[in-house]
Design an enzyme around this catalytic site. Sequence first.
Site, PDB file in Angstrom:
ATOM      1  N   CYS A 264     100.072  52.763  -5.921  1.00 54.65           N
ATOM      2  CA  CYS A 264     100.451  54.091  -6.389  1.00 54.65           C
ATOM      3  C   CYS A 264     101.732  54.044  -7.215  1.00 54.65           C
ATOM      4  O   CYS A 264     102.041  54.996  -7.937  1.00 54.65           O
ATOM      5  CB  CYS A 264     100.621  55.042  -5.209  1.00 54.65           C
ATOM      6  SG  CYS A 264     101.714  54.412  -3.923  1.00 54.65           S
TER       7      CYS A 264
ATOM      8  N   GLU B  62      99.644  62.711  -1.402  1.00 55.90           N
ATOM      9  CA  GLU B  62     100.181  61.809  -2.420  1.00 55.90           C
ATOM     10  C   GLU B  62      99.036  61.511  -3.369  1.00 55.90           C
ATOM     11  O   GLU B  62      97.998  60.976  -2.960  1.00 55.90           O
ATOM     12  CB  GLU B  62     100.713  60.525  -1.792  1.00 55.90           C
ATOM     13  CG  GLU B  62     101.309  59.565  -2.810  1.00 55.90           C
ATOM     14  CD  GLU B  62     101.383  58.143  -2.308  1.00 55.90           C
ATOM     15  OE1 GLU B  62     100.984  57.238  -3.056  1.00 55.90           O
ATOM     16  OE2 GLU B  62     101.834  57.946  -1.168  1.00 55.90           O
TER      17      GLU B  62
END
Length: 499
Positions: free
Chosen positions: A279, A242
């Site tokens: 994020c 990620e």
Amino acid sequence: MSSQGVQGYEPRTGKAFGDPVPTTSDSGVGEIVGAAARAFPAWSGLASAERGAVLERLADALDAESEVLIATADSETALGVPRLTTELKRTTNQLRLFAGVLAEGSYREATIDSPDPDIIPPRPDLRRILQPLGVVAVFSASNFPFAFSVAGGDTASALAAGCPVVVKAHSAHPQTSRETARVVASVLPEGVFGIVYGTEAGRVLVQHPLVKAVGFTGSTAGGRALFDLAQGRPEPIPFYGELGSVNPVVVLPSAAANRSAELATGFAQSLTMGVGQFCTNPGLLFAPSSIVDALAEAVGGAGGGAMLTERMRDSYQSTVDSLIAHSSVRLVATGSGPEEGWGVAPRLYQVSLEDFVADKEKLTEECFGPAGIVVTYDDPAQLPEVLRGLEGSLTATVHADPDDHALAAAVLDEIRRFAGRLVFNGWPTGVAVSWAMHHGGPWPATTSPLHTSVGATGVRRWLAPVTYQSWPDALLPPELQNANPLNIPRREDGVLVVP
């Protein structure tokens, strides 16, 4: 990282916290991975219910040590006791979720096709199931010292799958990592869990031939470097990273006209949550110019805080400096922030849709921290074409009132192609841990848009299919035996059967 080891710091002051944690030597990495590989047959061979019980005990143990863990993490991250208390509970809930996944059983995707000699080609007895890959390397994230770290989602899902885990601790919180690892190791069987420290140890870990998959949460540059190592091995292995995401938000005209104050407040809260170190931080906002004043007031009234590391603070400052210097970008608001330690203040910038398109590559770079860009448009009909050119993202959000729904549908057609989670009249920060959650997206959001790092289906990353052809019932895994002794959902001759 010092020559003595990995040194933690207090972001609020910039001073050292605790003693350095010794880095792990190449041989030390090999010993830990070797122990994990030796533990693999027994751990993967446990019945799902037994592994689930271990995960439940681990969750209980982490909850019992919450006071020490939270205090240590607050000193090393400055994220605050309320946030860290919630995050640790999220972490233990993840472990309990995967215990439930194991009990439910469908994660094995047990599939049976009965023999049929009359079709072309003739079909033998075929029984397919997912099985664990082996030792999994997990790289901790800086911004979530619990939920995406030593005992976080990658670790929980890999353990649930039947894979031993070796964690590479993040250099931003070595003491928190060590304390968490102490608790994890006290519950899991010997060898099933290990931890290594230091950048070089991480590289050695990815390249170790007994490691069969990698989970990573971090920067695009760091993730890409490790991805290339994983793919360049004599035996390439899956790398589930990620990476970066700007998480675009689109505010449509009626919503802006009817809810400008509400939207501005929500945006500022989401942008500055955790000092913008999420994020899913909404770094890019498309909106009519009529809402800019409200946005500027909300962001200007917001507070910043200390970033996790000095390097992150410097990177944030470099990014906002470059935006100030951009000829087409205007600074419209600056919030407040502490001057000591690694403190930063929120920033909001404005650029027109036309100027955004002219320098899209620069203006879609992720800014890790509490800074956002509002891209103002006059003609909403231009939005779908502009959105079509955006890179992969973890999330995309639309704010629309009923009068906007026709345009919202056109926007949806574009954002669903590049984002893994589509939010309507909400904000992207805050990721539920559940069966339906997808936390992923096309590059550069992740290295594999097929998979999620949050939620029940995250376990799928650490499993691979195998088909048994014409084997005696007694020699099959219980999940594939005729009697279905575990009473799990199975697909039998094309029909999903739920006991």
